[in-house]
Design an enzyme around this catalytic site. Structure first.
Site, PDB file in Angstrom:
ATOM      1  N   LYS A  93       0.835  -1.214   0.000  1.00  0.00           N
ATOM      2  CA  LYS A  93       0.000   0.000   0.000  1.00  0.00           C
ATOM      3  C   LYS A  93       0.862   1.253   0.000  1.00  0.00           C
ATOM      4  CE  LYS A  93      -4.377  -1.648   1.797  1.00  0.00           C
ATOM      5  NZ  LYS A  93      -5.351  -1.602   2.892  1.00  0.00           N
ATOM      6  N   LYS A 108      -3.900 -11.933  -6.414  1.00  0.00           N
ATOM      7  CA  LYS A 108      -5.225 -12.134  -5.812  1.00  0.00           C
ATOM      8  C   LYS A 108      -6.230 -11.177  -6.449  1.00  0.00           C
ATOM      9  CE  LYS A 108      -5.778  -8.878  -2.110  1.00  0.00           C
ATOM     10  NZ  LYS A 108      -6.220  -8.455  -0.841  1.00  0.00           N
ATOM     11  N   LYS A 147     -10.305  -5.633  -4.668  1.00  0.00           N
ATOM     12  CA  LYS A 147     -11.307  -4.581  -4.825  1.00  0.00           C
ATOM     13  C   LYS A 147     -10.724  -3.410  -5.606  1.00  0.00           C
ATOM     14  CE  LYS A 147     -12.388  -4.987  -0.141  1.00  0.00           C
ATOM     15  NZ  LYS A 147     -12.586  -4.385   1.157  1.00  0.00           N
TER      16      LYS A 147
HETATM   17  P1  TYM Z   1     -10.602  -6.827   3.190  1.00  0.00           P
HETATM   18  O1  TYM Z   1     -11.720  -5.841   3.284  1.00  0.00           O
HETATM   19  O2  TYM Z   1      -9.463  -6.512   2.312  1.00  0.00           O
HETATM   20  O3  TYM Z   1     -11.156  -8.224   2.768  1.00  0.00           O
HETATM   21  C1  TYM Z   1     -12.233  -8.831   3.461  1.00  0.00           C
HETATM   22  C2  TYM Z   1     -12.067 -10.338   3.515  1.00  0.00           C
HETATM   23  O4  TYM Z   1     -12.018 -10.875   2.196  1.00  0.00           O
HETATM   24  C3  TYM Z   1     -10.864 -11.692   2.078  1.00  0.00           C
HETATM   25  N1  TYM Z   1     -10.388 -11.609   0.684  1.00  0.00           N
HETATM   26  C4  TYM Z   1     -10.227 -12.664  -0.117  1.00  0.00           C
HETATM   27  N2  TYM Z   1     -10.420 -13.977   0.064  1.00  0.00           N
HETATM   28  C5  TYM Z   1     -10.152 -14.807  -0.976  1.00  0.00           C
HETATM   29  N3  TYM Z   1      -9.712 -14.369  -2.179  1.00  0.00           N
HETATM   30  C6  TYM Z   1      -9.512 -13.051  -2.412  1.00  0.00           C
HETATM   31  N4  TYM Z   1      -9.091 -12.635  -3.606  1.00  0.00           N
HETATM   32  C7  TYM Z   1      -9.762 -12.132  -1.355  1.00  0.00           C
HETATM   33  N5  TYM Z   1      -9.665 -10.781  -1.238  1.00  0.00           N
HETATM   34  C8  TYM Z   1     -10.050 -10.483   0.015  1.00  0.00           C
HETATM   35  C9  TYM Z   1      -9.872 -11.110   3.062  1.00  0.00           C
HETATM   36  O5  TYM Z   1      -8.876 -12.038   3.397  1.00  0.00           O
HETATM   37  C10 TYM Z   1     -10.773 -10.784   4.215  1.00  0.00           C
HETATM   38  O6  TYM Z   1     -11.034 -11.933   4.988  1.00  0.00           O
HETATM   39  N6  TYM Z   1      -8.047  -6.003   7.350  1.00  0.00           N
HETATM   40  C11 TYM Z   1      -9.190  -6.712   6.828  1.00  0.00           C
HETATM   41  C12 TYM Z   1     -10.472  -6.322   7.507  1.00  0.00           C
HETATM   42  C13 TYM Z   1     -10.419  -6.474   8.975  1.00  0.00           C
HETATM   43  C14 TYM Z   1     -10.467  -7.694   9.706  1.00  0.00           C
HETATM   44  C15 TYM Z   1     -10.405  -7.317  11.084  1.00  0.00           C
HETATM   45  C16 TYM Z   1     -10.538  -9.023   9.338  1.00  0.00           C
HETATM   46  C17 TYM Z   1     -10.363  -5.455   9.876  1.00  0.00           C
HETATM   47  N7  TYM Z   1     -10.348  -5.970  11.135  1.00  0.00           N
HETATM   48  C18 TYM Z   1     -10.430  -8.284  12.073  1.00  0.00           C
HETATM   49  C19 TYM Z   1     -10.551  -9.981  10.344  1.00  0.00           C
HETATM   50  C20 TYM Z   1     -10.486  -9.614  11.693  1.00  0.00           C
HETATM   51  C21 TYM Z   1      -9.313  -6.377   5.350  1.00  0.00           C
HETATM   52  O7  TYM Z   1      -8.831  -5.389   4.900  1.00  0.00           O
HETATM   53  O8  TYM Z   1     -10.084  -7.184   4.661  1.00  0.00           O
END
Ligand code: TYM
Length: 333
Positions: free
Chosen positions: A115, A197, A200
């Protein structure tokens, strides 16, 4: 909350539109797990502002995401569903945990490095502190399991390290959480660059399938998906990353095992295969989109869920925070 059940915590950031990677790696998995655990699901809006957001859009996307959770099948009666910034304990615990986290550890985080490269004009402290806030999210609820995609594994490991460090410095205070990773679907890849991967915020939106995409767009994106040399449709992530990614998506969206998925396409060509994957995805997304729109139209219903969610989350979170404050020596009234 049922005493006998373990605690599950997870969250998604309300940044950009969600992809089928988020659906497969997170939300759809939560739906399957929700009855076996005491679940807390949040909308990580505090994480979202580590990258500059347009305020009105952030607000709307936050609400869209709450409606999406419910539209995908998260039961707000059974689970605690809330917005992170509505529970002040997250910021408070994050501050305390900062003093148990080393700058070097944060600088080594892969996502921080990525990032920072992408937002070189805004490498703010929040971006670096992001994993500590995530540790606070998880540790506040005495969480047993955290279902996330593989991209979050490093963050989960650091949350465990911080918990252990704090417990060792005082007396056991935090449960040390375990990550829960899917066998199929923990890393859904970009349709045009299967080594990456699905994200978004991908530069080329044709490689990501968004949950808001209409049927024609979904099918067009799958038709253009990159496949591999050879013509067999086999699950072999190392040698056939493109085909294996499509098979994973098909398997999850059709509810079929990987063996069944491969059998469905035995002897078929890539063209038919890609069309079938697109169709199964589009068929699943349509009713979710319709339910989401209906839920979004009832703002009072959503606000009631969020209010009750924030109250229930605060109650649990404050119990942990007050233990932490006592241990670190804050004078309490
Ligand atoms: P974020 O918003 O980037 O993604 C949300 C969830 O989706 C999963 N994910 C994927 N899984 C499979 N294939 C993909 N291509 C893919 N892209 C995203 C991510 O692994 C995630 O589970 N930091 C976290 C949000 C967060 C969080 C937490 C998660 C904040 N606090 C506490 C767990 C516990 C995040 O940015 O996820």
């Amino acid at each position: 909350m049922e005493e006998s059940k373990k605690v599950l915590y997870s969250a998604v950031q309300p940044t950009n539109n969600l992809t089928i990677g988020n659906y497969i790696g997170a939300i759809q998995n939560w739906v399957e797990l929700q009855s076996g655990y005491n679940c807390f699901f949040s909308i990580a809006d505090m994480h979202a502002i580590t990258v500059r957001q347009i305020p009105a859009e952030l607000r709307q996307r936050t609400l869209n995401l709450v409606a999406l959770y419910i539209a995908c099948g998260i039961d707000p009666e059974k689970c605690v569903l809330y917005i992170q910034s509505n529970v002040s304990a997250h910021a408070e615990l994050c501050w305390a945990l900062n003093t148990f986290t080393y700058v070097g550890e944060m600088q080594r985080m892969t996502q921080f490095k990525d990032k920072s490269a992408r937002h070189a004009d805004n490498i703010n402290m929040g971006l670096m502190d992001y994993p500590v806030l995530m540790a606070a999210d998880i540790l506040l609820y005495q969480t047993d399991v955290v279902p996330v995609g593989l991209d979050q594994r490093q963050h989960l490991e650091i949350a465990r390290d911080i918990a252990i460090r704090f417990n060792n410095a005082y007396t056991p205070t935090f449960k040390v959480p375990e990550g829960l990773y899917l066998k199929v679907g923990a890393k859904i890849c970009d349709l045009l660059e299967p080594a990456k991967k699905m994200s978004k915020s991908a530069e080329n939106p044709n490689g990501s399938v968004f949950l808001s995409d209409d049927r024609d767009t979904v099918i067009r994106k799958f038709k253009r998906a990159v496949t591999d040399s050879g013509s067999e449709i086999l699950y072999d992530p190392e040698n056939k990353p493109g085909v294996s990614n499509l098979l994973s998506i098909y398997s999850v969206f059709s509810g079929k095992s990987m063996d069944e998925a491969q059998r469905d396409f035995a002897g078929k060509g890539y063209g038919d295969f890609k069309l079938a994957v697109g169709e199964v995805v589009a068929d699943r997304l349509k009713p979710i989109q319709e339910r989401q729109a209906k839920i979004l139209a009832d703002k009072e219903y959503l606000n009631n869920i969020l209010k009750s969610g924030a109250e229930r989350a605060s109650y649990s979170a404050n119990k942990t925070l007050s233990k932490v404050y006592k241990k670190i020596g804050f004078y309490q009234l």
